[in-house]
Design a protein around this motif. Sequence first.
Motif, PDB file in Angstrom:
ATOM      1  N   CYS A  75      -3.300   1.009   6.974  1.00 45.14           N
ATOM      2  CA  CYS A  75      -3.519   0.407   8.301  1.00 45.14           C
ATOM      3  C   CYS A  75      -4.080   1.433   9.271  1.00 45.14           C
ATOM      4  O   CYS A  75      -4.754   1.067  10.223  1.00 45.14           O
ATOM      5  N   ASN A  92       0.791  -1.238   0.000  1.00 44.91           N
ATOM      6  CA  ASN A  92       0.000   0.000   0.000  1.00 44.91           C
ATOM      7  C   ASN A  92       0.824   1.290   0.000  1.00 44.91           C
ATOM      8  O   ASN A  92       0.352   2.317  -0.455  1.00 44.91           O
ATOM      9  N   TYR A  93       2.042   1.223   0.519  1.00 45.85           N
ATOM     10  CA  TYR A  93       2.978   2.351   0.377  1.00 45.85           C
ATOM     11  C   TYR A  93       4.273   1.741  -0.160  1.00 45.85           C
ATOM     12  O   TYR A  93       5.255   1.603   0.571  1.00 45.85           O
ATOM     13  N   SER A 103      -3.334   8.836  11.613  1.00 44.99           N
ATOM     14  CA  SER A 103      -2.341   8.762  10.540  1.00 44.99           C
ATOM     15  C   SER A 103      -0.958   8.618  11.145  1.00 44.99           C
ATOM     16  O   SER A 103      -0.727   8.973  12.301  1.00 44.99           O
TER      17      SER A 103
HETATM   18  O1  G3P Z   1      -0.780   1.396   6.069  1.00 46.14           O
HETATM   19  C1  G3P Z   1       0.453   1.698   6.535  1.00 46.14           C
HETATM   20  C2  G3P Z   1       0.653   2.903   7.327  1.00 46.14           C
HETATM   21  O2  G3P Z   1       1.924   3.022   7.775  1.00 46.14           O
HETATM   22  C3  G3P Z   1      -0.211   4.095   7.196  1.00 46.14           C
HETATM   23  O3  G3P Z   1       0.426   5.289   6.951  1.00 46.14           O
HETATM   24  O4  G3P Z   1       0.616   7.673   6.411  1.00 46.14           O
HETATM   25  O5  G3P Z   1      -1.434   6.425   5.746  1.00 46.14           O
HETATM   26  O6  G3P Z   1      -1.024   6.924   8.108  1.00 46.14           O
HETATM   27  P1  G3P Z   1      -0.392   6.653   6.802  1.00 46.14           P
END
Ligand code: G3P
Length: 476
Positions: free
Chosen positions: A284, A154-155, A438
């Motif tokens: 997540c 996803n990243y 986040s």
């Molecule tokens: O899904 C992985 C996670 O590390 C989320 O990152 O930047 O979307 O809060 P973010």
Amino acid sequence: MNQIKTLINGQFINTKNSLEVYNPANNELLALVPNIDDEAQINDIFKQAHNAYLKYKDSSIEDRVALLEKFASLIESNKEELATIIMNEVAKGYKDSLVEVERSVEYMRATNVEYLKLIKNPTVFDQSIHGVKNKVATYYRLPVGVVLAISPFNYPINLLISKLAPALVAGNSVVYKPSTQGAMIGIKLAELAHQAGYAPGVINCLTTDARKYGDLLVTNQYVKALSFTGGPKVGNRMAQITSKISLVLELGGKDPALVLDDADLELAANEIVKGAFSYSGQRCTAIKRVFVSSKNHDQLLTLINQKVNQLTVGLPKDNPTIVPLINNNTVKYNIDLLEDAKSKGAVWCQELKVDHSHNLLYPMVVDQVNEQMRIAWEEPFGPILPIIVYDHLDQALELINRSEYGLQASVFTSNLDNIEQLALQIESGTININRSSSRGPDILPFFGVKDSGFGIQGIVDAILSMTTIKGVVINK
Ligand code: G3P
């Protein structure tokens, strides 16, 4: 067919068998990447990485900082190409993909800054600071050896860089296994690292079938630190079978948004919709359940639905909020959760709309969810949002804390007095007041409790997790 070689011990190699990378937006085969499917070869990769570490660890700090900066600059100057690969490989909107690349470059530069601070300020114990008599004890930060990094789809660049950058600047070598949907960007990063000038074996992109070789990778004798982002089943197994290594596991979440009676509902609805639906909920830290009292339920639901009904849905090149899910199984899984909830009395606030040829599931809010429903507990990684009504705050807290996950949480309220007291009752790594959950800004510690993880990420903590200390005690 686009057959891509991967970087192992300074060489770009191919293999007899390949792993297939599909474009989630049309289910077409995008590329073939090497499938390193041989135990002896895998063991040898780690051995070579260890040998590379033995030389690389003695390189000067200035050289390692400069190398990481060169690597960062190469990523920056190739950012459009990298964003296009991300868009095609994991169906992330082009603009969001570009932001991800830029965030990764910033992450690398900030890692250099924080590493230098740590190195220039070793921990010292002496008479003046701690009353330690006749000794000056200085503890230096050193690399640990081979770091194994395993990253999710996803990243695909950011969650790799957040593992590679701290490992490399500190003087470790790295073997990384990108998610197969994410392997193209993983290999592209290896190419750029090679171009930046990392010595053979310092950085290796091991594309393989993790279901077959996962145990072998994480228990390799040379692996001294493991940083994994993925599911709890795999992460918990890693914790069971590894020993005496530094372990950082980020394992998903079921982040609640708790809306208190005095909340600004417009603000809460905006944050909830943003937090639940960006990148189709495939984060997540996405908001994955909303708790609201009967007092505010109708008004909040109306606001959320208005906003959800306006979300754009489409293909990544057009930058909508709702993009294709990573594969057809995830679409099916989300539909199963929706149907299970409906069969037990939940109310679908939108009609079920699916475009299977593009793995597109339209966003849905599910009202009147109760604890009998799977959607109250399971992590969909999709654009579906359960609403749970509570009568008393204690009841909401009990349901929030009954989850096996504990990554982040949000609380919406207009009264900040005593908010810490309430926040501290929520079992999660971080509680965000009046914002959706986040990970960023990346300098903040990022971690989960229970099945959401183990160990701490964030720029400084990631460096700490990939280094150890050595003390020199001068006796006077
Ligand atoms: O899904 C992985 C996670 O590390 C989320 O990152 O930047 O979307 O809060 P973010």
